[in-house]
Design a protein around this motif. Structure first.
Motif, short mmCIF file in Angstrom:
data_model
loop_
_atom_site.label_atom_id
_atom_site.label_comp_id
_atom_site.label_asym_id
_atom_site.label_seq_id
_atom_site.Cartn_x
_atom_site.Cartn_y
_atom_site.Cartn_z
N LYS A 163 44.42 26.01 39.91
CA LYS A 163 43.09 26.32 40.41
C LYS A 163 42.71 27.78 40.16
N GLU A 164 43.71 28.63 40.00
CA GLU A 164 43.43 30.04 39.74
C GLU A 164 42.68 30.24 38.43
N ALA A 165 42.85 29.31 37.49
CA ALA A 165 42.13 29.41 36.22
C ALA A 165 40.63 29.26 36.44
N VAL A 166 40.24 28.34 37.32
CA VAL A 166 38.82 28.16 37.63
C VAL A 166 38.30 29.36 38.41
N LYS A 167 39.06 29.81 39.38
CA LYS A 167 38.65 30.98 40.17
C LYS A 167 38.41 32.19 39.27
N ALA A 168 39.31 32.42 38.32
CA ALA A 168 39.16 33.56 37.42
C ALA A 168 37.90 33.42 36.56
N GLN A 169 37.68 32.22 36.02
CA GLN A 169 36.48 32.01 35.21
C GLN A 169 35.22 32.36 36.01
#
Length: 529
Positions: A163-169
């Motif tokens: 989920k961190e990938a979405v948060k970073a985007q």
């Protein structure tokens, strides 16, 4: 003027993938940016400027992706764009000399030279090479509501592991917007309208007030929305979701049944770069001799046959006015009908999002259509133009629903970005995201070259995550280029991570990556962990 029965909200989504190749003197894919500048972004600014100076009360929303914003202020690309324009003006002058005895083609060559010269003057003088400043000016004049998108336009439903990938985007995209416009966006464009349940939790955490869904994302919500697409819904986490209107999207998007397919409009695929004799056109195509578009197109759509008649700009311009009037009349009829079924406490909204590049690049007459549409809308006694933020301030109470997973791609779901042609990209993307998250947590106090290496690895991962690459592969359009971009960014990512894990920084590799992929200079690694 009496109160309108309802509202029309237009949103243009301006996005291009980050394409910058300092290692090559000329790059075919950089022309995507130059063509969009010439045919879409600058002509749309002309429309906004003219309407504002004429006193036309207009407003719309404009989503500017972080990758596009980065390119719009990159010195190398802007320098190359000047060269691009100069060569187009030079080619038009040659065309004028060539067609001295052909009055119709001569007039078209003159038309294009005048247009390229006008773009040159606007870019270098009127706008001082600062288009972002011009968009900001219109935001300050209350004619535009500017919003952002995710960092590199990653397709979020397929990036949520972890989920961190979405948060970073999401958070990197917002920070890039703040850096460009010194204001906080109220809305955020989910790339490809790609939605999965609970992504709104991250949007709420980011203080985003609204976003956009494809029609099926709204209509299949639980519970079903009482007013269909004519009102937004609130998601359980808080942010509002506006649904794309089906009818207007077909009228403007469809090349077959929609306005852009009219026989009088300019034919996109007949271009001088492919029509001219090779020796003549050679100075204006790639050094290898590979042909490419020049944006000089002499023909109109005519029909489905191979034979194409010559383009008549005035005839096409008149048709754009007719289509703009037709568009507004149809929206008025929608609103009149919808208003009969809504309670008096709320008024219907017809929400119409479109790719910005459709207007001008793909549909040459699109900016004129938009100008006439905005003028007609400002004169309407049925509808008024609005933005999502303004509409929510007028009508703050809406139904709470859980939207359905959706996108505006083929079939309303994820097939365009995940199928047998492009599924190979996701395992390494997920592996890379997990690896980066772990490395950042392990090196929270990193500084110097290790910190630089972590940040550049994050940039490489973000660039590999762009939704453009699986889309191009799926469509077999620039498939080799898209595949090479994913591969090169992931290779750089894993090499940089290896340097960190083995405590041996490859300085030349790091400097090369920082120079080549110089996006997000103020990147905050906390968004990845």
């Amino acid at each position: 003027m009496k109160a309108p029965l309802g509202y029309l909200a237009l949103l243009l989504h301006a996005h291009l993938p980050f394409v910058r190749h300092p290692e090559h003197e000329e790059c075919l894919e950089e022309d995507w940016f130059f063509e969009a500048l010439t045919e879409s972004y600058i002509p749309l600014l002309w429309v906004f400027d003219e309407l504002f100076l004429s006193g036309v009360a207009f407003k719309l929303s404009l989503s500017l992706s972080p990758t596009l914003c980065t390119m719009l202020k990159d010195p190398l690309l802007l320098q190359r764009y000047e060269r691009y324009l100069s060569k187009r003006i030079e080619l038009c002058s040659k065309e004028i000399d060539r067609y001295g005895a052909d009055p119709i083609r001569l007039a078209l060559a003159q038309f294009y030279r005048e247009r390229f010269q006008a773009v040159w003057t606007a870019f270098t003088q009127s706008y001082e090479k600062n288009l972002l400043g011009q968009f900001k000016k219109h935001q300050e004049q209350k004619t535009l509501e500017l919003i952002t998108s995710t960092a590199t336009h990653g397709y979020l439903p397929l990036l949520r592991n972890p989920k961190e990938a979405v948060k970073a985007q999401i958070f990197v995209g917002i920070e890039s917007f703040i850096d460009c416009f010194q204001s906080y966006p109220k809305g955020l464009w989910l790339p490809e309208c790609g939605y999965y349940p609970r992504v709104e939790v991250i949007l709420q955490e980011a203080d985003i007030k609204w976003f956009v869904l494809e029609a099926n994302g709204i209509l299949l919500s639980r519970p079903r929305p009482c007013f269909g697409l004519f009102c937004p819904i609130y998601t359980p986490a808080g942010p509002a979701a506006f649904g794309r209107d089906n009818l207007s999207s077909k009228e403007v998007w469809s090349a077959e049944g929609g306005y852009p397919g009219d026989p009088d409009y300019r034919e996109f695929y007949r271009d001088l770069g492919f029509d001219a004799e090779l020796n003549y056109i050679k100075p204006y195509i790639l050094p290898s001799g590979q042909r490419k578009f020049t944006s000089i197109k002499y023909h109109r759509i005519t029909g489905s046959c191979d034979h194409k008649e010559l383009y008549e700009p005035k005839k096409a311009q008149e048709k754009a006015k007719i289509h703009a009037e037709d568009f507004i009349h149809k929206r008025e009829r929608q609103i009149i009908k919808a208003a009969q079924f809504l309670p008096r406490s709320i008024k219907p909204i017809v929400f119409c999002p479109f790719d910005c590049e459709l207007f001008g690049h793909w549909w040459f007459e699109g900016p004129l259509f938009l100008k006439e549409l905005l003028k007609k809308a400002s004169q309407s006694e049925v509808l008024a133009l609005t933005t999502p933020s303004e509409y929510l301030s007028f009508f703050p109470t809406h139904q709470i629903c859980q939207p359905s997973p959706s996108s505006w791609g083929w079939g309303g779901h994820s097939k365009m970005w995940l199928n047998e042609t492009n599924d190979f990209i996701y395992p390494p993307l997920h592996e890379a995201a997990h690896l980066l998250t772990g490395l950042i947590r392990k090196h929270r106090k990193a500084d110097g070259s290790v910190l630089r290496c972590l940040k550049q690895a994050a940039r490489e991962l973000l660039l590999a995550q762009a939704s453009d690459w699986p889309f191009l592969i799926s469509r077999s359009t620039a498939k080799e280029y898209a595949t090479s971009r994913i591969t090169s960014h992931l290779n750089r990512f894993f090499e940089l991570c290896s340097c960190i894990m083995h405590k041996k920084i490859n300085k030349s590799l790091l400097e090369y990556c920082e120079y080549t992929d110089n996006i997000f200079p103020k990147l905050d690694l906390n968004h990845f962990s």
